[in-house]
Write an enzyme that holds these catalytic residues in place. Structure first.
Site, mmCIF file in Angstrom:
data_model
loop_
_atom_site.group_PDB
_atom_site.id
_atom_site.type_symbol
_atom_site.label_atom_id
_atom_site.label_comp_id
_atom_site.label_asym_id
_atom_site.label_seq_id
_atom_site.Cartn_x
_atom_site.Cartn_y
_atom_site.Cartn_z
ATOM 1 N N LYS A 15 -28.142 -40.611 -49.060
ATOM 2 C CA LYS A 15 -26.947 -40.233 -49.820
ATOM 3 C C LYS A 15 -26.496 -41.341 -50.764
ATOM 4 C CE LYS A 15 -23.689 -39.286 -46.924
ATOM 5 N NZ LYS A 15 -24.250 -39.537 -45.618
ATOM 6 N N ARG A 87 -16.037 -35.170 -44.182
ATOM 7 C CA ARG A 87 -17.014 -35.169 -43.095
ATOM 8 C C ARG A 87 -16.668 -34.145 -42.028
ATOM 9 N NH1 ARG A 87 -19.032 -40.570 -43.949
ATOM 10 N NH2 ARG A 87 -20.587 -41.208 -42.449
ATOM 11 N N ARG A 126 -33.689 -49.477 -42.660
ATOM 12 C CA ARG A 126 -32.722 -49.716 -43.732
ATOM 13 C C ARG A 126 -32.237 -51.168 -43.777
ATOM 14 N NH1 ARG A 126 -27.829 -45.697 -44.892
ATOM 15 N NH2 ARG A 126 -26.836 -46.398 -42.987
ATOM 16 N N ARG A 151 -26.998 -52.950 -41.041
ATOM 17 C CA ARG A 151 -25.635 -52.557 -40.702
ATOM 18 C C ARG A 151 -25.493 -52.479 -39.192
ATOM 19 N NH1 ARG A 151 -24.154 -47.411 -44.395
ATOM 20 N NH2 ARG A 151 -23.297 -46.787 -42.391
ATOM 21 N N ARG A 162 -24.024 -41.343 -34.304
ATOM 22 C CA ARG A 162 -23.663 -40.848 -35.631
ATOM 23 C C ARG A 162 -24.318 -39.495 -35.904
ATOM 24 N NH1 ARG A 162 -25.694 -45.570 -38.989
ATOM 25 N NH2 ARG A 162 -24.979 -44.439 -40.816
HETATM 26 P P1 AMP Z 1 -21.209 -44.088 -44.213
HETATM 27 O O1 AMP Z 1 -21.430 -45.312 -45.008
HETATM 28 O O2 AMP Z 1 -20.818 -42.895 -45.063
HETATM 29 O O3 AMP Z 1 -22.340 -43.784 -43.260
HETATM 30 O O4 AMP Z 1 -19.909 -44.359 -43.301
HETATM 31 C C1 AMP Z 1 -19.923 -45.411 -42.336
HETATM 32 C C2 AMP Z 1 -18.810 -45.208 -41.324
HETATM 33 O O5 AMP Z 1 -17.526 -45.222 -41.984
HETATM 34 C C3 AMP Z 1 -18.833 -43.892 -40.567
HETATM 35 O O6 AMP Z 1 -19.741 -43.905 -39.466
HETATM 36 C C4 AMP Z 1 -17.374 -43.797 -40.116
HETATM 37 O O7 AMP Z 1 -17.103 -44.696 -39.075
HETATM 38 C C5 AMP Z 1 -16.638 -44.296 -41.349
HETATM 39 N N1 AMP Z 1 -16.365 -43.200 -42.319
HETATM 40 C C6 AMP Z 1 -16.854 -43.073 -43.583
HETATM 41 N N2 AMP Z 1 -16.396 -41.957 -44.171
HETATM 42 C C7 AMP Z 1 -15.605 -41.347 -43.244
HETATM 43 C C8 AMP Z 1 -14.868 -40.125 -43.225
HETATM 44 N N3 AMP Z 1 -14.856 -39.294 -44.282
HETATM 45 N N4 AMP Z 1 -14.161 -39.826 -42.104
HETATM 46 C C9 AMP Z 1 -14.145 -40.657 -41.029
HETATM 47 N N5 AMP Z 1 -14.852 -41.793 -40.969
HETATM 48 C C10 AMP Z 1 -15.571 -42.158 -42.059
#
Ligand code: AMP
Length: 205
Positions: A15, A87, A126, A151, A162
């Site tokens: 993404k 989400r 990654r 990460r 996740r």
């Molecule tokens: P990502 O980089 O999109 O994988 O997001 C990393 C982490 O940020 C996720 O696993 C959540 O802990 C938090 N996060 C990001 N976007 C959201 C969202 N829309 N709602 C809740 N938590 C979020």
């Protein structure tokens, strides 16, 4: 009138990479709620301290927190590409309200479909450069030579958490947006350039 595109997909679907490419192609501002939260954590802000444990455990932070970050971006104006928000169906409703209040049109939603096995393989490999972003290299950034980081939430157990949160909370979003006629599903497997072309086909210029 400003517009808003939403990119959906499991962790590891590419993404972030696709969002950057589409944002460049279509002149959209890329807004990643994950990046916004990670930079709050890195800066040690009050918000960052509040969400750090949740993000590092791979769980979702409260809807109000992300909604506030997104509302602030909408208020700055300009066409947006949302990556990582919404989400959950509840967040999708919040987004609908935020757009309605600002008289923006409903979002166009693009979902990347990738097999679980491929997702796990991609996340295990990654690496991210603190300045230049994600990349395929093993140890050092191919652009600036800095040491690449993994990460904390890409650790194997956290990836499983996740993925199960994605299946339980985010997959129902597809049906929600499909029922509104706003969803396009795109095959996210294969080379990033091929995926980018498939996405561009469903996002009007
Ligand atoms: P990502 O980089 O999109 O994988 O997001 C990393 C982490 O940020 C996720 O696993 C959540 O802990 C938090 N996060 C990001 N976007 C959201 C969202 N829309 N709602 C809740 N938590 C979020």
């Amino acid at each position: 009138m400003a517009r808003c595109i939403v990119l959906l997909g499991p962790p590891g679907a590419g993404k972030g990479t696709q969002a950057k490419s589409l944002a460049r192609q279509r002149n959209l501002e890329h807004v990643s709620t994950g990046d916004l939260l990670r930079s709050e954590i890195a800066s040690g802000s009050e918000l960052g301290r509040r969400v750090q444990a949740t993000v590092e455990a791979g769980r979702l932070v409260p809807d109000e927190v992300v909604a506030e970050l997104v509302a602030a971006r909408l208020d700055r104006g300009g066409d947006l590409l949302l990556d990582g928000f919404p989400r959950t169906v509840a967040q999708a409703r919040v987004l609908g309200d935020l757009l309605d209040e600002r008289k923006w049109p409903a979002p166009r939603v693009v979902a990347l479909r990738v097999d679980d096995d491929e997702v796990v393989r991609r996340l295990a490999a990654r690496r991210t450069c603190p300045s230049c972003g994600p990349q395929a290299a093993a140890e050092d950034c191919v652009q600036c030579g800095a040491a690449l980081l993994t990460r904390p939430d890409d650790a194997e157990g956290v990836v499983r958490e996740r993925l199960s949160i994605y299946a339980a909370q985010t997959v129902p979003l597809m049906a929600y947006y499909a029922s509104l006629g706003q969803l396009a599903v795109v095959d996210g497997s294969g080379a990033p350039g091929d995926v980018a072309r498939r996405i561009e086909e469903v996002v009007p210029a």
